[in-house]
Scaffold this motif. Structure first.
Motif, PDB file in Angstrom:
ATOM      1  N   PHE A  99      43.488  34.444  46.585  1.00  0.00           N
ATOM      2  CA  PHE A  99      42.724  35.325  45.720  1.00  0.00           C
ATOM      3  C   PHE A  99      43.387  36.704  45.623  1.00  0.00           C
ATOM      4  CE2 PHE A  99      38.333  37.026  44.696  1.00  0.00           C
ATOM      5  CZ  PHE A  99      38.376  36.495  43.438  1.00  0.00           C
ATOM      6  N   VAL A 127      46.240  36.529  43.266  1.00  0.00           N
ATOM      7  CA  VAL A 127      45.824  36.601  41.863  1.00  0.00           C
ATOM      8  C   VAL A 127      45.573  38.057  41.464  1.00  0.00           C
ATOM      9  CG1 VAL A 127      44.036  35.966  40.231  1.00  0.00           C
ATOM     10  CG2 VAL A 127      44.888  34.272  41.811  1.00  0.00           C
ATOM     11  N   ILE A 145      31.627  32.799  46.199  1.00  0.00           N
ATOM     12  CA  ILE A 145      31.921  31.365  46.283  1.00  0.00           C
ATOM     13  C   ILE A 145      32.601  31.041  47.606  1.00  0.00           C
ATOM     14  CG2 ILE A 145      33.361  29.542  45.289  1.00  0.00           C
ATOM     15  CD1 ILE A 145      32.765  30.701  42.556  1.00  0.00           C
ATOM     16  N   VAL A 188      32.266  37.487  42.214  1.00  0.00           N
ATOM     17  CA  VAL A 188      31.922  36.069  42.126  1.00  0.00           C
ATOM     18  C   VAL A 188      32.780  35.252  43.096  1.00  0.00           C
ATOM     19  CG1 VAL A 188      32.114  34.087  40.609  1.00  0.00           C
ATOM     20  CG2 VAL A 188      31.024  36.143  39.804  1.00  0.00           C
ATOM     21  N   GLY A 189      34.058  35.592  43.151  1.00  0.00           N
ATOM     22  CA  GLY A 189      34.978  34.820  43.980  1.00  0.00           C
ATOM     23  C   GLY A 189      34.616  34.901  45.447  1.00  0.00           C
ATOM     24  N   ALA A 225      34.533  42.061  38.593  1.00  0.00           N
ATOM     25  CA  ALA A 225      33.523  41.009  38.442  1.00  0.00           C
ATOM     26  C   ALA A 225      34.012  39.712  39.059  1.00  0.00           C
ATOM     27  CB  ALA A 225      33.206  40.803  36.963  1.00  0.00           C
ATOM     28  N   GLU A 226      35.297  39.414  38.840  1.00  0.00           N
ATOM     29  CA  GLU A 226      35.858  38.183  39.387  1.00  0.00           C
ATOM     30  C   GLU A 226      35.834  38.208  40.915  1.00  0.00           C
ATOM     31  OE1 GLU A 226      39.746  37.488  37.795  1.00  0.00           O
ATOM     32  OE2 GLU A 226      38.931  36.192  36.249  1.00  0.00           O
ATOM     33  N   VAL A 258      40.611  45.495  32.212  1.00  0.00           N
ATOM     34  CA  VAL A 258      41.127  44.521  33.181  1.00  0.00           C
ATOM     35  C   VAL A 258      40.573  44.821  34.570  1.00  0.00           C
ATOM     36  CG1 VAL A 258      43.188  43.582  34.261  1.00  0.00           C
ATOM     37  CG2 VAL A 258      43.214  44.145  31.850  1.00  0.00           C
ATOM     38  N   VAL A 273      36.960  43.644  34.715  1.00  0.00           N
ATOM     39  CA  VAL A 273      36.865  42.186  34.778  1.00  0.00           C
ATOM     40  C   VAL A 273      37.298  41.701  36.156  1.00  0.00           C
ATOM     41  CG1 VAL A 273      37.947  40.092  33.926  1.00  0.00           C
ATOM     42  CG2 VAL A 273      37.096  41.770  32.323  1.00  0.00           C
TER      43      VAL A 273
END
Lengths: 100, 483
Positions: free
Chosen positions: A32, A35, A79, A75-76, A71-72, A65, A68
């Motif tokens: 992660f 990324v 999870i 959520v990531g 936000a990712e 960017v 976003v």
């Protein structure tokens, strides 16, 4: 003044580092992070282009960017925490029930 | 600051409002009446469909030219609304059975549809990225929504890691196109590139990276590794939505990018797509043969269908683009219908989705088995179903554009696919039922979704001309569609 290509090369280097990280590391958190490194490489590229083209659009894109990506991340991580609660591992090689 | 064009934004706003309304209504609704909240997204999607039907035929560029609401966008709005409505119908009984009955489920679904709508109407690469992320972030959560179940966790994690990975490729591509032209507006990029004698390396790299990003989203081979795992592990209702919705949205985005891609890569663009299409059709169909789990089989079938849709993009003529639209509608009805049957005949925890569990369904659940048979015929592309007409339009477009080899390959792949689709029908009708009792979840909502699927599949198969006419007229204003 540092030439445009220098910024682009650093950006490409960071991006490729991220790609290699995603491909080789097995810890979901490290993947992660790789990324995120790729996204920041893109941000650097946008800012460099914006500076050298004398256009503000690229700088504005970076704000989007970053939002976003935040936000990712939210959520990531959620999870990954849910997975860790069930399996007590974040190693992607051990998370392989789905095969066929 | 130009005034907002509220009329052109109305379908998008209707969906956004129903999502926000849901969040508010959830707080005011007691737990035992939560199920009624499903009406709010249904109303939102219905309103969006009606409003986009009203806008169809006009063209507007609201939000300072960031969006383009033309006939193609309205067509996709309508399609997304249909996908949304069908998904809500599937979800009502499914999430009750699996114990994940939260309003957040519908909120995320609504915002996913909103992201899809933004993608389909994107006139600017930034909007394309934002729409894609709105869709994706909502779907990461939905894929992992069964958070007590490890398969769902795994599905969410894989989708998140590979989805974010793909998004950064797409964004890196946008950066290069911006660097080459000083703009992220698709029309401006195209104009700037057309004005030059040679586009240079940056646009080619940019379009290549965008192609990788979108290729991941449509699960085109070789970017498909995540798809079967994610589709199998996600809640079945979410899988149905992802497989139909993400594909439609990503191909809508493809249609917006195609004009720029054609200029940047020049002659190489159809060749690259040709290879992608051939690989995707081949690998998707061959891998599906080995599947015993129906959900996983439908996942590979989804990859194969992405291949057929890529054939339409290779053709690149108005016939192909209209064929793409028609195909997406037909695919929505048949695949969401098939998932509706999976949900109707599945059991909590869905351990009975293997082929063997379906033996004798033809006598035990005759109506659902018949519907499933119709969906399988349609997915295989046999007449008189929607799948046949859709493949006919797409392959004839490829032939018209001179890609006869690819059309033949597509037909051959369809022939292979008949084997594993009809195997389901054979198992249902020709094999003796097992000893264990068949689970029945005969909720009216699932039955309605199945019925709508059957109706759509047969209507588009028997009377395709009306829908075809709409598809043809929808793509007329599209730049680069050649029409």
């Amino acid at each position: 003044m540092v030439p445009l290509n220098a910024y682009l090369l650093v950006g490409a280097f960071l991006f490729i580092t991220g790609v290699v990280g995603v491909a080789t590391r097995r810890n979901a958190l490290v993947i992660f992070m790789s990324v995120e490194l790729m996204l920041n490489a893109v941000n650097l590229t946008f800012v460099a282009f914006a500076r050298f083209l004398g256009s503000l659009d690229g700088q504005v894109v970076v704000f989007f960017v970053m939002t976003v990506a935040a936000a990712e991340v939210a959520v990531g991580l959620a999870i990954i925490v849910a997975l860790f609660r069930n399996r007590e591992t974040v190693n992607v090689d051990e998370v392989n029930l789905l095969r066929g | 600051m130009p005034p907002l064009d509220w009329g052109a934004l109305a379908p998008t706003l209707a969906v956004a409002a129903s999502g926000l309304g849901l969040l508010a209504a959830d707080m005011l609704t007691p737990r035992e009446r939560r199920e009624r909240l499903a009406w709010i997204p249904l109303l939102g999607f219905g309103a969006a469909a009606a409003l986009s039907a009203g806008l169809w035929g006009s063209e507007a560029r609201p939000v300072a030219g960031m969006l383009v609401v033309d006939s193609a966008a309205c067509f996709f709005y309508g399609l997304f609304a249909v996908i949304g409505i069908l998904t809500v119908l599937l979800s009502v009984p499914y999430i009750r059975r699996e114990g994940i009955q939260f309003a957040e489920y519908y909120v995320l679904l609504t915002f996913a549809v909103l992201g899809m709508m933004v993608m389909a109407a994107a006139a600017d690469l930034l909007m394309l990225f934002l729409g894609l992320e709105t869709l994706s972030v909502a779907l990461y959560v939905l894929a992992g929504f069964l958070r007590q179940r490890v398969t769902s966790n795994e599905s969410g994690l894989k989708y998140l890691l590979l989805g974010a990975f793909a998004s950064s490729f797409l964004l890196y591509g946008v950066a290069f196109l911006y660097g080459a032209t000083a703009s992220t507006n698709l029309d401006a990029i195209r104009a700037a590139l057309t004005a030059r004698a040679a586009p240079g390396p940056f646009p080619a790299v940019g379009v290549g990276l965008i192609l990788v990003g979108l290729g991941f989203k449509v699960a085109a081979v070789p970017f498909h590794m995540w798809a079967p795992d994610v589709y199998e592990g996600a809640p079945t209702s979410v899988t149905a939505f992802m497989i139909a919705g993400t594909k439609a949205a990503a191909f809508a985005a493809f249609l917006r990018v195609v004009p720029v891609a054609g200029v940047s890569l020049e002659g190489a663009w159809p060749d690259v797509l040709w290879i992608l299409a051939a690989l995707t059709m081949g690998v998707g169909n061959v891998a599906a043969i080995a599947q015993r789990n129906l959900k996983r089989m439908l996942a590979y079938s989804g990859i194969a269908h992405a291949g057929y849709l890529l054939v339409a993009l290779v053709a690149g003529n108005p016939l192909g683009t209209a064929g793409l639209l028609f195909y997406l509608v037909a695919y929505t009805f048949m695949t969401v219908g098939a998932f509706a049957v999976l949900i109707a005949l599945g059991r909590r925890g869905e351990e009975n989705l293997t082929l063997d569990a379906w033996a004798g369904m033809g006598t035990r659940r005759p109506l659902f088995a018949l519907s499933m048979a119709i969906f399988m015929f349609s997915l295989a592309g046999l007449p008189p179903t929607a799948g046949f007409m859709a493949k006919f339009y797409v392959f004839s477009a490829a032939v018209e554009a001179g890609y006869i080899g690819l059309a033949i390959l597509g037909v051959l792949c369809s022939v292979i696919s008949v084997f594993f689709y009809l195997r389901v029908v054979v198992v249902m009708y020709m094999q003796e039922p097992g000893a264990e009792p068949v689970a029945g979840l005969l909720s009216p909502a699932t039955a309605l979704a199945t019925l709508l699927g059957v109706a759509g599949t047969l209507y588009l198969g028997l009377f395709p001309s009306d829908a075809w006419e709409v598809a043809v007229r929808s793509v007329q204003g599209l730049a680069g569609a050649g029409g």
